[in-house]
Scaffold this motif. Structure first.
Motif, mmCIF file in Angstrom:
data_model
loop_
_atom_site.group_PDB
_atom_site.id
_atom_site.type_symbol
_atom_site.label_atom_id
_atom_site.label_comp_id
_atom_site.label_asym_id
_atom_site.label_seq_id
_atom_site.Cartn_x
_atom_site.Cartn_y
_atom_site.Cartn_z
ATOM 1 N N TRP A 39 -24.646 13.934 -0.813
ATOM 2 C CA TRP A 39 -23.420 12.901 -1.290
ATOM 3 C C TRP A 39 -23.004 12.379 0.186
ATOM 4 O O TRP A 39 -22.537 13.291 0.841
ATOM 5 N N TYR A 40 -22.710 10.692 0.663
ATOM 6 C CA TYR A 40 -21.782 10.724 0.996
ATOM 7 C C TYR A 40 -20.790 9.450 0.664
ATOM 8 O O TYR A 40 -20.600 9.270 -0.608
ATOM 9 N N ARG A 41 -19.811 10.091 1.844
ATOM 10 C CA ARG A 41 -18.288 9.465 1.392
ATOM 11 C C ARG A 41 -18.060 7.843 2.620
ATOM 12 O O ARG A 41 -18.076 7.937 3.240
ATOM 13 N N GLN A 42 -17.622 7.234 1.573
ATOM 14 C CA GLN A 42 -17.239 5.805 2.145
ATOM 15 C C GLN A 42 -15.526 5.338 2.031
ATOM 16 O O GLN A 42 -15.840 5.165 0.552
ATOM 17 N N ASP A 43 -14.989 5.693 3.048
ATOM 18 C CA ASP A 43 -13.067 4.870 2.971
ATOM 19 C C ASP A 43 -13.548 3.323 3.382
ATOM 20 O O ASP A 43 -15.206 2.968 3.693
ATOM 21 N N CYS A 44 -12.990 2.343 3.338
ATOM 22 C CA CYS A 44 -13.137 0.823 3.091
ATOM 23 C C CYS A 44 -13.485 0.585 4.509
ATOM 24 O O CYS A 44 -12.477 0.710 5.087
ATOM 25 N N PRO A 99 -20.378 5.472 6.260
ATOM 26 C CA PRO A 99 -20.476 6.584 5.207
ATOM 27 C C PRO A 99 -21.062 7.635 6.476
ATOM 28 O O PRO A 99 -21.267 7.961 7.235
ATOM 29 N N LYS A 100 -19.878 8.605 5.201
ATOM 30 C CA LYS A 100 -20.070 10.012 6.152
ATOM 31 C C LYS A 100 -20.865 10.949 5.429
ATOM 32 O O LYS A 100 -20.302 10.942 3.938
ATOM 33 N N GLY A 137 -22.689 5.624 12.404
ATOM 34 C CA GLY A 137 -21.684 5.124 13.810
ATOM 35 C C GLY A 137 -20.524 4.383 13.142
ATOM 36 O O GLY A 137 -20.900 4.467 11.468
ATOM 37 N N PRO A 138 -19.881 3.565 13.689
ATOM 38 C CA PRO A 138 -18.549 3.438 12.831
ATOM 39 C C PRO A 138 -19.328 2.085 12.408
ATOM 40 O O PRO A 138 -18.080 1.042 11.683
#
Lengths: 112, 113
Positions: free
Chosen positions: A35-40, A44-45, B105-106
């Motif tokens: 599971w990754y989390r992605q903010d707007c 992906p983290k 990366g970002p």
């Protein structure tokens, strides 16, 4: 059939709620799951890897059912900061190079 | 905590121009990847790179794309002649010897006009 399918949401929940996300994958030979989390508009983290026996990290619990090709993520005691898109990610190991296959994501909005 | 870095954060280019997107993976990582995400769509795999060669590429990664690791730290993605549909967020990722987990990366937001 899509390689990784998720309910797009959005899930709108109050703070403190418990919310569950589901995901199915089509390739039965897939080896690793995340599971990754992605903010707007961000990258992906990695939130957590998903193991066959199930695993927990604080308020987050992930489950894997290989027979049903199904992955889940449970978030307990939701916080405002949990608002994000949650990406179900599968790693169909092939020659060891491990490309990731992403679902389209499930959007979570936690409100006060 | 080590992290993947990418430059530039935003690149605007005209159709037909060449662009080079740059990435510095985490220093002890051995496997490198490029992904892209068109606005509103899912993250898609482009290419993986190991031991100074492409190990796998997707259908998106056609002859207009190339990757290179010119030195011990940088990893680049070149698009030779950009098209409008190349407009997207491009993410670099890297992995160490262990199976699975990749760190992103970002991103570079590429806008083709």
């Amino acid at each position: 059939r899509k390689e990784v399918e998720q309910d797009p949401g959005p899930f709108n929940v109050p703070e403190g709620a418990t919310v569950a996300f589901n995901c199915t994958y089509s390739n039965s030979a897939s080896q690793s799951f995340f599971w990754y989390r992605q903010d707007c508009r961000k990258e992906p983290k990695l939130l957590m890897s998903v193991y066959s026996s199930g695993n927990e990290d604080g308020r987050f619990t992930a489950q894997l059912n290989r027979a049903s090709q199904y992955i889940s993520l449970l978030i307990r005691d939701s916080k405002l900061s949990d608002s994000a898109t949650y990406l179900c990610v599968v790693n169909p190991v092939y020659r060891g190079y491990n490309k990731l296959i992403f679902g389209a994501g499930t959007r979570l909005a936690v409100h006060p | 905590e080590p992290e993947v870095t990418q430059t530039p954060s935003h690149q605007v280019t005209q159709m037909g121009q060449e662009v080079i997107l740059r990435c510095v993976p985490i220093s002890n990582h051995l496997y490198f990847y490029w992904y892209r995400q068109i606005l509103g769509q899912k993250v898609e795999f482009l290419v993986s790179f190991y031991n100074n060669e492409i190990s796998e590429k997707s259908e998106i990664f056609d002859d207009q794309f190339s990757v290179e690791r010119p030195d011990g730290s940088n990893f680049t993605l070149k698009i030779r002649s950009t098209k409008l549909e190349d407009s997207a967020m491009y993410f670099c990722a890297s992995r160490d010897k262990r199976v699975g987990e990749q760190y992103f990366g970002p991103g570079t937001r590429l806008t083709v006009t």
